[in-house]
Design a protein around this motif. Sequence first.
Motif, PDB file in Angstrom:
ATOM      1  N   GLN A 518       0.839  -1.200   0.000  1.00 51.02           N
ATOM      2  CA  GLN A 518       0.000   0.000   0.000  1.00 51.02           C
ATOM      3  C   GLN A 518       0.872   1.247   0.000  1.00 51.02           C
ATOM      4  O   GLN A 518       1.519   1.562   0.995  1.00 51.02           O
ATOM      5  N   THR A 546       4.105  -6.720   3.712  1.00 53.89           N
ATOM      6  CA  THR A 546       2.764  -6.191   3.958  1.00 53.89           C
ATOM      7  C   THR A 546       2.395  -6.354   5.421  1.00 53.89           C
ATOM      8  O   THR A 546       2.951  -7.192   6.133  1.00 53.89           O
ATOM      9  N   HIS A 548      -0.503  -7.327   6.378  1.00 57.48           N
ATOM     10  CA  HIS A 548      -1.530  -8.357   6.533  1.00 57.48           C
ATOM     11  C   HIS A 548      -0.929  -9.742   6.400  1.00 57.48           C
ATOM     12  O   HIS A 548      -0.009  -9.950   5.634  1.00 57.48           O
ATOM     13  N   GLU A 553      -3.967 -11.653   0.446  1.00 59.73           N
ATOM     14  CA  GLU A 553      -2.954 -10.631   0.196  1.00 59.73           C
ATOM     15  C   GLU A 553      -1.702 -11.263  -0.372  1.00 59.73           C
ATOM     16  O   GLU A 553      -1.087 -10.767  -1.318  1.00 59.73           O
ATOM     17  N   ARG A 556      -2.259 -12.328  -3.919  1.00 59.83           N
ATOM     18  CA  ARG A 556      -2.297 -11.161  -4.800  1.00 59.83           C
ATOM     19  C   ARG A 556      -0.876 -10.723  -5.147  1.00 59.83           C
ATOM     20  O   ARG A 556      -0.576 -10.397  -6.298  1.00 59.83           O
ATOM     21  N   CYS A 557      -0.014 -10.738  -4.151  1.00 62.72           N
ATOM     22  CA  CYS A 557       1.380 -10.335  -4.377  1.00 62.72           C
ATOM     23  C   CYS A 557       2.061 -11.308  -5.343  1.00 62.72           C
ATOM     24  O   CYS A 557       2.735 -10.896  -6.290  1.00 62.72           O
TER      25      CYS A 557
END
Lengths: 819, 101
Positions: A518, A546, A548, A553, A556-557
């Motif tokens: 983010q 991250t 999280h 997550e 997604r990465c």
Amino acid sequence: MSPQILQLREGFGRLLCWLIWAHVPLLAFAGWTTTGAALPAALAGTLLAMIYHASWLLYGHAAVTRNLSAIIMMCLPAILLMLFARKPWQMDMHMYFFAMMALSIGWFDRATIVLSAIATSLHHLILLYVLPLAVFPGEGNLARVLLHAAIVAFQAAVLIWVSGKVLQAFERIHRMSEEIVATSVALKERTLEAEESTRVKSIFLANVSHEIRTPINAILGFSHILQRAPLTPEQMNQVRKIHGAGSTLLRLINDLLDFSKNEAGKLILERREFDLVEAIDNQIALVRDSAEERGLGIEVNYLTNVPDRLSGDQMRFDQVLLNLLSNAVKFGRTGTIVVTVRCDEWTDDTVSVQIAVRDNGIGMSAEEQSRLFTAFSQADSSTTRQYGGTGLGLAISRQIVEQMGGWIRVESIADLGSVFTFMIPFERVDTGASAPMRDKAAMPGRPASKNEIVHVIDPRFRDLCVLLVDDNEINREIGVGLLGNAGLLVECAANGRVACDMVGHSGQRYAAILMDVQMPEMDGIDATTEIRKVWSADQLPIIALTAHTFDEERRRCLAAGMNDHIAKPIDPKLLIARLNHWFQRGARKTIPQPMSHNVVPLAGDDAFVTLPADLAPFDLGLALDRTNGNPALLRRLIASFAQTYASAPSDLSRLISAGELAEASRLAHSLKGVAATLTLSSVADVAALLERAATSDETGETDNLIAALAEALDPALAAAQTLEPTVRTINTSQGAGGVRGEQDAVDLARDALVRVLRRRSLTAEQAFDAYAHALGLDAQARQDHPALQAIASRDFDLALEALNLSHPGTFPKRRDKSA
Amino acid sequence: MLPAILLLVIGIGSLVIATVARADARGRYLVVMRDSVDAATVMDAVYQHGGGVTGFTWFSRGLYAVSDAPDFAMSMRASGAWMVWALPNIPGCFGTVEVRS
């Protein structure tokens, strides 16, 4: 009425249209062959067919059509009966009445059948009894007519019974169908609720585990620091026990989280290439120290050839193997732990990897073995008390292995030892003729060596350069400290766009990228996608950082092209281990790093020397742990925090009043993160509320929140101010170190000025004053400074350029492209 | 229900008319006498024209006669019969045999 019945009536009504019209030529033929009256017979049939057809077109299969059809279907045999009067086939025409009556069951309507029966009986009564009787006394045979009527009535009764049964059956099917549909809907709703509940539970567990990890980190960190302090043996023993208990608690939390996720079906396997031998060696390296402390050796035997590369979920494979190795170390008593590896059932695409871990430990009875892979179960309850552990490790291992299509089992003899064996099928990776499978002869009894312990940076990789991408200044500072201490060189970027520019300009310089997700302007996902257009995952590893721990997550990465994922707060050991891993896989091992900064070693046991014993509301112990025990770094961060966020309440108030909620949200988000890192939980909490209010456009309570923020922030700012003079005093009183201290002050002031310029804050002028003061500029020099003139005209970009041009030598000592 | 009942009534009525109106007389006649002619006179006339009396109707002045003479009806009317109706054969359900006198 069930839809199936209505459908049947629709079909039957349509069939009758064809059937009745088909009687027209039949009647004509019968009339022609019997009396020669073909035309009247055909006209009679046509009239009946038209009546039915009109009703069908007008009313469909409504009652009027059904009733008319009953009469028409009786008229047709009546006409035929009349045509065949006194002919040998007259009697056969009677059968046609019964056929037509039977056909009327196609409506599945009791009234239609009754009407057919009445029409037939009436026809017989009038035409075959009353009329002859009226013409010739004594000719009508009432008994036979009544017999016919009785047969018709019997047939009607049978048809009504059959029709009723069929209707009941269809009604039952309809009810069952509706019940099934209703049950299915309810089931679907419950499934959705269950999925939602599981998702919420999973998120809750992840959040709770994250929240629990934070205090556990504090326990582990403080106990680690305390172990370096001069303690009495008794105190040292107690601190070690605290550390051990903390570690156990952390393991328990991780196990519970894992088990819960697996139970909820959230165990999602990945498929990535990996090196089996390397994976096994890495896991052995992790337990080798513990084993040696207990006087145990570890040996690896490869019984068969091993594929050069496999494809599968290496992380889960590692987890299972590490669990078995940890158990072997925990329960082993003497001798050597033997890890046996064999690869069987080779096909073109797959191979079954079977690994056995043998120890000479306490062993188990058959009964104890039977419940070994059950959750929260160890061999017996005394085992938990004696050896610790949650009893979840083997249950989790079984979940993982079975989901991967394999199996796990144990063979054990009490007091002699145990052999845990698991098998997992993996896909083989075609590495071409130049990279054949490894010959077992090349790996005889290969033990893992000390220098493979993953938390130590491999000397071969020292001075490699890593690009750290994070929008949070504090996080960048921490990252620089951690990586620098590990022997790496670091360059920083404040967002994905800057990172892309840096990689585009000189990507070959970096051995890896640590990427926050983010970030403003361009987030880590987009930046990775951009970088991957030029640099492959093998050429330039990208590791996500991250906040999280959610699988989503992580996926997604990885889907964006990142090689790995590490959750914040960063575990230095894990970070270095993963970097070692990726460096080892890559070919980028000896890259010159001309732009890197010098690595400053930690102060070691002098960790508290440059900090006061107490600096409330800062929790210095915890904050120090988060900066890897680097007090200089922490001091710098606190000072930086005070300078950057002193005007945060007024800035937030101004931004919200001006309707710049996105900017306000970013400022609150940044403040929240930095405050949390510096242990200012009350500031972080209020900042989080402000961020939420700005994000959701609910600004009704922001005045109160800003007041609360100022109230929470003031003690921290006051505490930071008490720290700053000490910095100067210490630095200026240390001779040559004073130059370093003054330079630090200039750097601090300049960094603060750069930050407010980038935020386009109206406090830029005030920050420039501090910067000018640190530089020792006189009033005229300050007024003439191009940066101040640019600030006065609110051209913050120009001010940044001016700042960079006028003092290029003092640009941050690490290369920090933050805009 | 009403259209069906209507169709039933019309249908049966039509069949009755068609049955009664069929011109397939087989030598049986219904003879109705005038008021001025007595039964004995009519019976004589039947016999004189080659026929025979088979019975009397339930109403007075009517009788059933049989005759193979083709001009029987015309002759009877000339002899004072008010109506001479060549009767159709109504076989009932099972009248598969031709009725011949």
